[in-house]
Design an enzyme around this catalytic site. Sequence first.
Site, PDB file in Angstrom:
ATOM      1  N   HIS A  34      15.643  11.905  -7.223  1.00 36.76           N
ATOM      2  CA  HIS A  34      16.633  12.872  -7.734  1.00 36.76           C
ATOM      3  C   HIS A  34      17.099  13.735  -6.570  1.00 36.76           C
ATOM      4  CE1 HIS A  34      17.543  16.226 -10.946  1.00 36.76           C
ATOM      5  NE2 HIS A  34      18.564  15.994 -10.147  1.00 36.76           N
ATOM      6  N   HIS A  36      20.826  14.923  -4.481  1.00 38.77           N
ATOM      7  CA  HIS A  36      22.297  14.939  -4.458  1.00 38.77           C
ATOM      8  C   HIS A  36      22.822  15.004  -3.028  1.00 38.77           C
ATOM      9  CE1 HIS A  36      22.896  15.686  -8.847  1.00 38.77           C
ATOM     10  NE2 HIS A  36      21.650  16.114  -8.732  1.00 38.77           N
ATOM     11  N   ASP A  38      25.904  15.774  -2.036  1.00 32.85           N
ATOM     12  CA  ASP A  38      26.771  16.938  -1.784  1.00 32.85           C
ATOM     13  C   ASP A  38      25.997  18.249  -1.748  1.00 32.85           C
ATOM     14  OD1 ASP A  38      26.288  16.356  -4.442  1.00 32.85           O
ATOM     15  OD2 ASP A  38      28.201  17.091  -5.172  1.00 32.85           O
ATOM     16  N   HIS A 220      21.443  13.877 -16.345  1.00 36.43           N
ATOM     17  CA  HIS A 220      20.963  15.247 -16.279  1.00 36.43           C
ATOM     18  C   HIS A 220      20.912  15.809 -17.696  1.00 36.43           C
ATOM     19  CE1 HIS A 220      21.663  14.901 -12.031  1.00 36.43           C
ATOM     20  NE2 HIS A 220      21.256  16.135 -11.814  1.00 36.43           N
ATOM     21  N   GLU A 223      19.541  21.472 -18.205  1.00 34.98           N
ATOM     22  CA  GLU A 223      19.764  22.542 -17.228  1.00 34.98           C
ATOM     23  C   GLU A 223      20.337  23.763 -17.936  1.00 34.98           C
ATOM     24  OE1 GLU A 223      20.941  21.196 -12.990  1.00 34.98           O
ATOM     25  OE2 GLU A 223      21.852  19.749 -14.344  1.00 34.98           O
ATOM     26  N   ASP A 300      16.136  17.693  -5.529  1.00 34.75           N
ATOM     27  CA  ASP A 300      17.481  17.905  -6.090  1.00 34.75           C
ATOM     28  C   ASP A 300      18.499  18.028  -4.954  1.00 34.75           C
ATOM     29  OD1 ASP A 300      19.065  17.907  -8.337  1.00 34.75           O
ATOM     30  OD2 ASP A 300      18.748  19.999  -8.865  1.00 34.75           O
TER      31      ASP A 300
HETATM   32 ZN   LIG Z   1      20.303  17.019 -10.102  1.00 38.71          ZN
END
Ligand SMILES: [Zn+2]
Length: 371
Positions: A34, A36, A38, A220, A223, A300
């Site tokens: 997991h 990202h 960006d 996801h 959150e 993350d």
């Molecule tokens: Zn994430």
Amino acid sequence: MAAAGLRPYDAHMANLDPRTLRDLLHAMPKAELHLHLDGSLRIDTALDIARTRGIDAPLTYAGMRGVLVGPEQSVDQAALLAAFDLPIALMQDEDALERIAADMVVDKAGDNVRYAEIRWAPLLHVDEGLTGRDVVEAVWRGASGAAVGRDIEVRLIATLMRSHAPERNLEFVRDMAMYGIPDGLVAVDLAGQEARFPDPELHREAIELARAIGLHVTMHAGEWGGAAQVRRSLALNPERIAHGPLAIEDPLLVAELIARGTWLDLCPTSNVQASIVPSIEAHPLARLLHAGVRVTLNTDDLTVSDITLSQEYARAVERIGLTLPELWAMDLAALDAAFCEPEVAAQLQAEFVAWGAGIPELGGEDISQRA
Ligand SMILES: [Zn+2]
């Protein structure tokens, strides 16, 4: 109040000082699921891309860092997502995408991450005329090129945005159904502002088509909206859920996750930043693990969360209360959850086990979490 299931350090931990623990966790071969793209830009690279493209951005290291690193605690997920606006603006041409993907693989290999699944939303990178496929191919060129000779396996996950029209997401997947899945891509994900776009059902057609053409599915969830949002995502049958820590508050949901064998790819530091949990110490990672839910541990975002996977592992031991054997078992289990070809995962797992066999603090080959 002590969290239920929190365990004191085992006796064998007593002789391990913090420095030794950090060295061990750095050297440990790790799998990360997991992550990202960006949210993980190097500051130097971001500065260089902003300068060479004339993009409006801070042009000092400290200024750029101040924009790219998220606050330790935001009001909510939506506020934390603001940290992605500049990275996305910087990632609109093939050279930038290729370079940022290569940076990430080099950084991961430097942290002894031996298997990484890199995700990002291709359709956020089409402002300057690239197609979604161009974006995936550029990231794969950068990532796969950097992986050569670095003892790391990489795969890609294409994130579909909750905020995008369902037709756009479907069109992106249809292109793959018609013209083939780009090299390196193994799964689709669904992500983005959950409070504004809470219903994953809108994207069912794209997700079902992705599954039908052989891609894995992760999403996801939780959150925002807690356990109810995690439950809602299960209607779409994801193999893995990104986040979802507050599932712990709903015993029936915990039972369902166990029965389905659904993984939670957890990220304690990021969850504190998004104010899903109040502190690292309060994160339900250990409680979910002890309840029998299949969990993995991840960063993350390297830059938004300003953390490496080794550091996240150290927090899990020192602040959440996982024992080293539990952490090691979780790391090995992440390869059971991996979306790469099973023989690749099995080979990596054999190499991990061989590495760990010589380290008594890891409890030998205890892989109790595995199915
Ligand atoms: Zn994430």
